[in-house]
Scaffold this motif. Sequence first.
Motif, PDB file in Angstrom:
ATOM      1  N   ARG A  16      46.748  36.599 -27.069  1.00  0.00           N
ATOM      2  CA  ARG A  16      45.438  36.967 -27.996  1.00  0.00           C
ATOM      3  C   ARG A  16      45.502  38.519 -27.184  1.00  0.00           C
ATOM      4  NH1 ARG A  16      41.836  32.120 -30.174  1.00  0.00           N
ATOM      5  NH2 ARG A  16      43.615  31.683 -31.277  1.00  0.00           N
ATOM      6  N   ASP A  25      33.407  22.194 -29.102  1.00  0.00           N
ATOM      7  CA  ASP A  25      33.767  23.315 -29.542  1.00  0.00           C
ATOM      8  C   ASP A  25      34.056  23.596 -31.297  1.00  0.00           C
ATOM      9  OD1 ASP A  25      36.689  25.388 -28.796  1.00  0.00           O
ATOM     10  OD2 ASP A  25      36.252  25.010 -30.754  1.00  0.00           O
ATOM     11  N   ASN A  69      46.682  22.624 -30.939  1.00  0.00           N
ATOM     12  CA  ASN A  69      45.924  23.567 -30.517  1.00  0.00           C
ATOM     13  C   ASN A  69      45.745  23.769 -29.090  1.00  0.00           C
ATOM     14  OD1 ASN A  69      42.844  23.461 -29.730  1.00  0.00           O
ATOM     15  ND2 ASN A  69      43.091  25.272 -30.480  1.00  0.00           N
ATOM     16  N   ARG A  70      46.133  23.389 -28.459  1.00  0.00           N
ATOM     17  CA  ARG A  70      46.226  23.033 -27.378  1.00  0.00           C
ATOM     18  C   ARG A  70      47.656  22.857 -26.083  1.00  0.00           C
ATOM     19  NH1 ARG A  70      41.059  24.112 -24.978  1.00  0.00           N
ATOM     20  NH2 ARG A  70      41.256  23.130 -23.066  1.00  0.00           N
ATOM     21  N   ASP A 126      39.495  32.891 -35.708  1.00  0.00           N
ATOM     22  CA  ASP A 126      39.143  31.958 -36.047  1.00  0.00           C
ATOM     23  C   ASP A 126      38.496  31.533 -37.153  1.00  0.00           C
ATOM     24  OD1 ASP A 126      40.110  30.742 -33.860  1.00  0.00           O
ATOM     25  OD2 ASP A 126      38.397  30.263 -33.220  1.00  0.00           O
ATOM     26  N   ASN A 149      38.118  34.840 -29.651  1.00  0.00           N
ATOM     27  CA  ASN A 149      37.433  33.803 -30.546  1.00  0.00           C
ATOM     28  C   ASN A 149      36.067  34.418 -31.334  1.00  0.00           C
ATOM     29  OD1 ASN A 149      35.696  33.122 -29.069  1.00  0.00           O
ATOM     30  ND2 ASN A 149      36.368  30.727 -29.404  1.00  0.00           N
ATOM     31  N   ASP A 198      46.991  30.699 -25.702  1.00  0.00           N
ATOM     32  CA  ASP A 198      45.843  31.570 -26.595  1.00  0.00           C
ATOM     33  C   ASP A 198      45.831  32.521 -26.001  1.00  0.00           C
ATOM     34  OD1 ASP A 198      46.826  30.027 -29.104  1.00  0.00           O
ATOM     35  OD2 ASP A 198      44.967  29.083 -29.480  1.00  0.00           O
TER      36      ASP A 198
HETATM   37  C1  BGC Z   1      40.315  28.679 -30.441  1.00  0.00           C
HETATM   38  C2  BGC Z   1      39.239  28.807 -30.104  1.00  0.00           C
HETATM   39  C3  BGC Z   1      38.877  27.335 -29.192  1.00  0.00           C
HETATM   40  C4  BGC Z   1      40.066  26.865 -28.033  1.00  0.00           C
HETATM   41  C5  BGC Z   1      40.149  25.544 -27.954  1.00  0.00           C
HETATM   42  C6  BGC Z   1      41.323  28.625 -29.296  1.00  0.00           C
HETATM   43  O1  BGC Z   1      42.051  28.319 -30.401  1.00  0.00           O
HETATM   44  O2  BGC Z   1      40.666  30.242 -31.201  1.00  0.00           O
HETATM   45  O3  BGC Z   1      38.219  29.037 -31.041  1.00  0.00           O
HETATM   46  O4  BGC Z   1      37.604  27.221 -28.649  1.00  0.00           O
HETATM   47  O5  BGC Z   1      41.618  27.346 -28.670  1.00  0.00           O
HETATM   48  O6  BGC Z   1      41.440  25.089 -27.541  1.00  0.00           O
END
Ligand code: BGC
Length: 341
Positions: free
Chosen positions: A200, A50, A132-133, A277, A252, A196
């Motif tokens: 978003r 990624d 991020n997640r 991003d 993204n 997200d």
């Molecule tokens: C980002 C993506 C990414 C994703 C992965 C998002 O917050 O904007 O570019 O692929 O997170 O979890």
Amino acid sequence: MMRAKRLFQTAAAAAAIFLVGLGTAGCGSEEQETEKTSLRIGVSLYRGDDTFINNIRQELEACAKEYEQETGTKVRLDIQDAKGSQYTQNDQAERFISLECDALCINLVDRTAATNIIDRAMEGNVPVVFFNRQPVEEDMNRWNELYYVAAGARESAVLQGRIVADRYRRDPDSLDLNGDGVVSYVLLEGESSHQDSLIRTEWSIRTLKDAGVPIERITGGIANWERSQASALMEQWLLEYPDAIELVISNNDDMALGAIDAMERAGVSGIKVVGIDGTTPGLQAVEDGKMMGTVSSDKEAYAKAIFEIAAAKALGEELPENVVLEDGKYYSSPQRIVVEN
Ligand code: BGC
């Protein structure tokens, strides 16, 4: 890139005397005063391929080096790729703990499946920084050594909406290509299970409407954050809606780049594209005038927050002043608008 010159607040930690477990896996029960001169941190990425996550990984590695130089504490950053499998990631976390990692940094594959990792971390008394997640709140509330670092989804979307609204105010004809008084857009969305994506999409459109930009959605689709999937969707839309698309709103940068790939293949120009991003290729596309703009998250601050929380919690230190946590757990990295000239 100019790296912040601030000394890591935990510098003194290198020489600090504190308790660590001996002998057994994880933090053992037999404790003894000893000097901590090294840190071992286990990092698991949901997918190493990624683009955004890769950018964060590079910053994390830079952070670890800087920390070593400034504190004299040897850092072993063990970075693993879960390749989209939660089972693999659970195994990686378990192994990190059995190898006596001092902290874990986890980019969950499935954000609803943090239970197993949290169980193991609690048993081993190893702090976890998710990033991020976002794990569900119920999981985050299970222990006070769980943290979460991200770029705020709502903020990024509002800024994305602002890029388009500002452009429309300055130069409406560049967005309303056919002059019908309406900006007709297509929308590229990330994984449906990712926090997200929904946020978003909602806030980007809401910001445009609130700013009074006349917009109309032609169609949209899920491209799972991926350039190739977005490219395939856009290729199809260009055929289905010839001369109708005026704007591509993408959750993204990678998907935005996929849309641009499709436009280039089809020989179509003029359609404006916005991403989120500020990845390396995303910023390049803005500079080259291929993308109207993006919302760039400060990846250095983002990675630094992950690393500093992990290091400070592993060493039982206070967090440095630049890492301010909301509710004692959540850190949001700064974001800024980047637009073409
Ligand atoms: C980002 C993506 C990414 C994703 C992965 C998002 O917050 O904007 O570019 O692929 O997170 O979890």
